[in-house]
Design a protein around this motif. Sequence first.
Motif, PDB file in Angstrom:
ATOM      1  N   LYS A 128      12.825  68.824  42.822  1.00  0.00           N
ATOM      2  CA  LYS A 128      11.580  68.079  43.021  1.00  0.00           C
ATOM      3  C   LYS A 128      10.736  68.709  44.113  1.00  0.00           C
ATOM      4  CE  LYS A 128       9.937  63.324  43.654  1.00  0.00           C
ATOM      5  NZ  LYS A 128      10.355  61.922  43.889  1.00  0.00           N
ATOM      6  N   LEU A 129      11.365  69.067  45.238  1.00  0.00           N
ATOM      7  CA  LEU A 129      10.634  69.678  46.340  1.00  0.00           C
ATOM      8  C   LEU A 129      10.052  71.030  45.929  1.00  0.00           C
ATOM      9  CD1 LEU A 129       9.775  70.117  49.305  1.00  0.00           C
ATOM     10  CD2 LEU A 129      12.096  70.959  49.749  1.00  0.00           C
ATOM     11  N   LEU A 130      10.894  71.884  45.363  1.00  0.00           N
ATOM     12  CA  LEU A 130      10.444  73.221  45.004  1.00  0.00           C
ATOM     13  C   LEU A 130       9.384  73.180  43.901  1.00  0.00           C
ATOM     14  CD1 LEU A 130      13.910  75.014  45.116  1.00  0.00           C
ATOM     15  CD2 LEU A 130      12.057  75.243  46.760  1.00  0.00           C
ATOM     16  N   SER A 131       9.486  72.210  43.002  1.00  0.00           N
ATOM     17  CA  SER A 131       8.463  72.068  41.959  1.00  0.00           C
ATOM     18  C   SER A 131       7.111  71.733  42.572  1.00  0.00           C
ATOM     19  CB  SER A 131       8.867  70.984  40.960  1.00  0.00           C
ATOM     20  OG  SER A 131      10.041  71.332  40.262  1.00  0.00           O
ATOM     21  N   SER A 132       7.113  70.856  43.590  1.00  0.00           N
ATOM     22  CA  SER A 132       5.865  70.502  44.269  1.00  0.00           C
ATOM     23  C   SER A 132       5.255  71.722  44.961  1.00  0.00           C
ATOM     24  CB  SER A 132       6.116  69.386  45.286  1.00  0.00           C
ATOM     25  OG  SER A 132       6.588  68.216  44.663  1.00  0.00           O
ATOM     26  N   VAL A 133       6.124  72.510  45.612  1.00  0.00           N
ATOM     27  CA  VAL A 133       5.636  73.711  46.296  1.00  0.00           C
ATOM     28  C   VAL A 133       5.110  74.728  45.281  1.00  0.00           C
ATOM     29  CG1 VAL A 133       6.292  75.648  47.768  1.00  0.00           C
ATOM     30  CG2 VAL A 133       7.160  73.363  48.268  1.00  0.00           C
ATOM     31  N   ALA A 134       5.816  74.868  44.154  1.00  0.00           N
ATOM     32  CA  ALA A 134       5.370  75.798  43.113  1.00  0.00           C
ATOM     33  C   ALA A 134       4.010  75.379  42.557  1.00  0.00           C
ATOM     34  CB  ALA A 134       6.408  75.872  41.993  1.00  0.00           C
ATOM     35  N   ASN A 135       3.808  74.078  42.400  1.00  0.00           N
ATOM     36  CA  ASN A 135       2.514  73.577  41.914  1.00  0.00           C
ATOM     37  C   ASN A 135       1.400  73.881  42.915  1.00  0.00           C
ATOM     38  OD1 ASN A 135       3.641  72.578  39.557  1.00  0.00           O
ATOM     39  ND2 ASN A 135       3.998  70.548  40.407  1.00  0.00           N
ATOM     40  N   GLU A 136       1.690  73.672  44.208  1.00  0.00           N
ATOM     41  CA  GLU A 136       0.698  73.986  45.242  1.00  0.00           C
ATOM     42  C   GLU A 136       0.386  75.486  45.232  1.00  0.00           C
ATOM     43  OE1 GLU A 136      -0.925  72.070  47.579  1.00  0.00           O
ATOM     44  OE2 GLU A 136      -0.177  70.265  46.623  1.00  0.00           O
ATOM     45  N   SER A 137       1.419  76.293  45.037  1.00  0.00           N
ATOM     46  CA  SER A 137       1.229  77.745  44.998  1.00  0.00           C
ATOM     47  C   SER A 137       0.366  78.143  43.814  1.00  0.00           C
ATOM     48  CB  SER A 137       2.593  78.448  44.917  1.00  0.00           C
ATOM     49  OG  SER A 137       3.398  78.124  46.028  1.00  0.00           O
ATOM     50  N   ALA A 138       0.573  77.467  42.683  1.00  0.00           N
ATOM     51  CA  ALA A 138      -0.229  77.762  41.496  1.00  0.00           C
ATOM     52  C   ALA A 138      -1.698  77.421  41.730  1.00  0.00           C
ATOM     53  CB  ALA A 138       0.315  76.989  40.301  1.00  0.00           C
ATOM     54  N   VAL A 139      -1.943  76.297  42.404  1.00  0.00           N
ATOM     55  CA  VAL A 139      -3.327  75.908  42.725  1.00  0.00           C
ATOM     56  C   VAL A 139      -3.978  76.969  43.614  1.00  0.00           C
ATOM     57  CG1 VAL A 139      -4.753  74.226  43.939  1.00  0.00           C
ATOM     58  CG2 VAL A 139      -2.904  73.439  42.459  1.00  0.00           C
ATOM     59  N   TYR A 140      -3.203  77.419  44.623  1.00  0.00           N
ATOM     60  CA  TYR A 140      -3.747  78.452  45.524  1.00  0.00           C
ATOM     61  C   TYR A 140      -4.065  79.733  44.756  1.00  0.00           C
ATOM     62  CZ  TYR A 140      -3.660  82.531  48.480  1.00  0.00           C
ATOM     63  OH  TYR A 140      -3.967  83.750  49.044  1.00  0.00           O
ATOM     64  N   LEU A 141      -3.111  80.227  43.959  1.00  0.00           N
ATOM     65  CA  LEU A 141      -3.329  81.479  43.236  1.00  0.00           C
ATOM     66  C   LEU A 141      -4.497  81.365  42.263  1.00  0.00           C
ATOM     67  CD1 LEU A 141       0.125  83.096  42.294  1.00  0.00           C
ATOM     68  CD2 LEU A 141      -1.688  84.033  43.733  1.00  0.00           C
ATOM     69  N   ASP A 142      -4.566  80.225  41.585  1.00  0.00           N
ATOM     70  CA  ASP A 142      -5.654  80.019  40.629  1.00  0.00           C
ATOM     71  C   ASP A 142      -7.007  80.058  41.337  1.00  0.00           C
ATOM     72  OD1 ASP A 142      -6.572  79.556  37.999  1.00  0.00           O
ATOM     73  OD2 ASP A 142      -6.857  77.441  38.447  1.00  0.00           O
ATOM     74  N   ASN A 143      -7.103  79.340  42.480  1.00  0.00           N
ATOM     75  CA  ASN A 143      -8.355  79.336  43.255  1.00  0.00           C
ATOM     76  C   ASN A 143      -8.656  80.720  43.830  1.00  0.00           C
ATOM     77  OD1 ASN A 143      -8.781  76.621  42.763  1.00  0.00           O
ATOM     78  ND2 ASN A 143      -7.803  75.959  44.642  1.00  0.00           N
ATOM     79  N   TYR A 144      -7.602  81.405  44.263  1.00  0.00           N
ATOM     80  CA  TYR A 144      -7.789  82.739  44.832  1.00  0.00           C
ATOM     81  C   TYR A 144      -8.330  83.700  43.778  1.00  0.00           C
ATOM     82  CZ  TYR A 144      -6.676  87.317  46.800  1.00  0.00           C
ATOM     83  OH  TYR A 144      -6.743  88.613  47.254  1.00  0.00           O
ATOM     84  N   TYR A 145      -7.768  83.624  42.577  1.00  0.00           N
ATOM     85  CA  TYR A 145      -8.247  84.490  41.501  1.00  0.00           C
ATOM     86  C   TYR A 145      -9.687  84.158  41.118  1.00  0.00           C
ATOM     87  CZ  TYR A 145      -3.462  86.170  40.797  1.00  0.00           C
ATOM     88  OH  TYR A 145      -2.224  86.749  40.968  1.00  0.00           O
ATOM     89  N   LEU A 146     -10.007  82.866  41.084  1.00  0.00           N
ATOM     90  CA  LEU A 146     -11.395  82.472  40.796  1.00  0.00           C
ATOM     91  C   LEU A 146     -12.338  82.999  41.867  1.00  0.00           C
ATOM     92  CD1 LEU A 146     -10.927  78.771  39.591  1.00  0.00           C
ATOM     93  CD2 LEU A 146     -11.596  80.740  38.197  1.00  0.00           C
ATOM     94  N   TYR A 147     -11.883  82.893  43.120  1.00  0.00           N
ATOM     95  CA  TYR A 147     -12.693  83.405  44.227  1.00  0.00           C
ATOM     96  C   TYR A 147     -12.883  84.912  44.099  1.00  0.00           C
ATOM     97  CZ  TYR A 147     -13.860  84.850  48.997  1.00  0.00           C
ATOM     98  OH  TYR A 147     -14.452  85.425  50.093  1.00  0.00           O
ATOM     99  N   MET A 148     -11.808  85.616  43.737  1.00  0.00           N
ATOM    100  CA  MET A 148     -11.908  87.066  43.581  1.00  0.00           C
ATOM    101  C   MET A 148     -12.840  87.422  42.424  1.00  0.00           C
ATOM    102  SD  MET A 148     -10.268  88.274  46.061  1.00  0.00           S
ATOM    103  CE  MET A 148     -10.385  89.995  45.588  1.00  0.00           C
ATOM    104  N   ASP A 149     -12.794  86.614  41.354  1.00  0.00           N
ATOM    105  CA  ASP A 149     -13.712  86.845  40.235  1.00  0.00           C
ATOM    106  C   ASP A 149     -15.162  86.698  40.686  1.00  0.00           C
ATOM    107  OD1 ASP A 149     -11.657  87.333  38.487  1.00  0.00           O
ATOM    108  OD2 ASP A 149     -11.604  85.290  37.684  1.00  0.00           O
ATOM    109  N   LEU A 150     -15.410  85.655  41.484  1.00  0.00           N
ATOM    110  CA  LEU A 150     -16.769  85.456  42.000  1.00  0.00           C
ATOM    111  C   LEU A 150     -17.170  86.593  42.927  1.00  0.00           C
ATOM    112  CD1 LEU A 150     -16.748  81.602  42.708  1.00  0.00           C
ATOM    113  CD2 LEU A 150     -17.990  82.806  40.894  1.00  0.00           C
ATOM    114  N   GLN A 151     -16.200  87.029  43.757  1.00  0.00           N
ATOM    115  CA  GLN A 151     -16.483  88.138  44.656  1.00  0.00           C
ATOM    116  C   GLN A 151     -16.828  89.398  43.865  1.00  0.00           C
ATOM    117  OE1 GLN A 151     -17.185  86.952  47.761  1.00  0.00           O
ATOM    118  NE2 GLN A 151     -15.842  88.456  48.709  1.00  0.00           N
ATOM    119  N   GLU A 152     -16.043  89.648  42.815  1.00  0.00           N
ATOM    120  CA  GLU A 152     -16.303  90.831  42.000  1.00  0.00           C
ATOM    121  C   GLU A 152     -17.657  90.723  41.303  1.00  0.00           C
ATOM    122  OE1 GLU A 152     -13.063  91.485  39.360  1.00  0.00           O
ATOM    123  OE2 GLU A 152     -11.588  91.739  40.970  1.00  0.00           O
ATOM    124  N   LEU A 153     -17.963  89.511  40.830  1.00  0.00           N
ATOM    125  CA  LEU A 153     -19.270  89.308  40.195  1.00  0.00           C
ATOM    126  C   LEU A 153     -20.393  89.552  41.199  1.00  0.00           C
ATOM    127  CD1 LEU A 153     -21.023  88.388  37.810  1.00  0.00           C
ATOM    128  CD2 LEU A 153     -20.685  86.020  38.598  1.00  0.00           C
TER     129      LEU A 153
END
Length: 561
Positions: A328-353
């Motif tokens: 349960k704990l690690l799943s919550s952390v993995a979900n938070e990590s996914a949110v971060y990576l997803d936002n980071y990639y979106l940010y990088m896409d905007l930066q590249e644009l």
Amino acid sequence: MEKVLSTTENSLAFQSCREVQEMLVGVGISSALLSPDGCCLNEIISGEEFAGCDCVSWPNCHLEHRDTKSRASENSPNDNLENITQELCPAGFIRMEAKIKHRRRQIGTLVLCFKNLSLESCEKLENVCSRLKIDSSWIVKRSLPDALSGESVTRALHTILEKLLSSTIDQHTNRAELDALSNSLAQSYEELSLLHRISDRMQITQQPQQFFGELCENLKDVAHAAKIAVLWADRENPDGVIHRICSTGLPDLDNSDWQLLWHRVRNQVLENGRILLDSNVDGPYTQEWPETIRNLIGLPIRRSDEFMGALIAVNKIDKADFDSIDIKLLSSVANESAVYLDNYYLYMDLQELLLGTLRALTNSIDAKDPYTSGHSERVAIISRWLAHRLQLNPLLISNIYLAGLLHDVGKIGVRETVLLKPGQLSKLEFEQIREHPEIGANILSGIKQMQEVTPIVLTHHERFDGLGYPRGLKNENIPLGGRIVMLADSFDAMVSNRTYRRALPATGALAEIRRCSGTQFDPKVTQVFLDSNIDQLLDLLNPNGPGNQNSNLPIMSASRH
């Protein structure tokens, strides 16, 4: 799990019974604790206590207990016996057996021997006998077997012993449950604090290596794992080998181990829809692992159906294996990590644009003059190179890079005949050139995201001695970014061919920069630049660039760039 809980509950009950035994010994009653099959668990009565008498040995009492239990089971198939039984042993001593039940389950028997019981008239005895409506003198004067054989006394002893056992077991159970609840609350608090820290530090401008480095360090202590790791790959090649690894703790794993973990976690998720959980606690390993891995859990980091990475925990410290609480704990952390990576990639896409748009804009300006093709990109690279060596913060370095890329955007408002004029500029033409920093700043001022970049573009032609333009700023009144882009712009202009002169060799350009330190250039910025590896910088700009040009070319001022 049920077996572990049962064992824990039994140990609590037995611990309670041992406390009761110690209390009984204090009033002269010896006892022993037997398991359901009659094995002695903690023998308080020893064989020496019966030396010199006709008593059978204590082990024989165990055998007799087994026989009694067996006969009782035959006569009462439902095991519907009284909780407490009493009889005379062959030596004539009173022997009492009390079944120990916990949560409606018999977990053992407490066998008592009243061989050493002695009663004297006292206030406490008087009070007890008064409540039980028993003549205390009769109890003191009568022999022990007679005293204990009375119906009222027997019933009272039974009741007292039963309540004593029940109360003591309940106390231990309640204490254990409170401790478990307290530990659970403490663990939950740590987990919530960890998730709060992760969310609080989740900045899309933060590089994944830094974000996951802090995450691994914090999670390792909360999850009580010997090693925590986060693996992720470039989005362009998610099916291939991993490109990023961030881990903390032991054991050390080599690249082949990480690749093995990566592919097994990914396959487990994509093929079976489950997390990877493996150990040899409840059975053999389902897969073969390096010898240093005792148990592990691997969870996917993903958003929707996109597999972005894996969170790995290796070798549980405080327990035999990872359990549902850890999942349960690690799943919550993995979900938070996914949110971060997803936002980071979106940010990088905007930066590249954004960068793509800005490069298209600057390239259109550079395209006006074939001699300045790529100039804006090179100035941006040199500016970033200098900012890194000045150890500035990442956000300022990014803004300085953008300012270097956009420093000449104002030339879009200057006529091409002036920009491309091969000879000396007239005073009027030079005034038009001097307007391009303000034109560029005005263009960028309407863009909210360029608020920190605009002052650098405006001041990239201000000289350290105050003789620059457009405002004539001096020394530290010029933004640091402006001073950096000024030097970068001048260096690239000197080592590049222009319509009005040939490119200088690198040695000549460095000599000119050294000569102008303190006048045109900030001396601190100049020194950092001169101390850097210029050959490496030239290779970064263009491996086949002008770094090895003829050194006998004249040194010229870069006043027109």
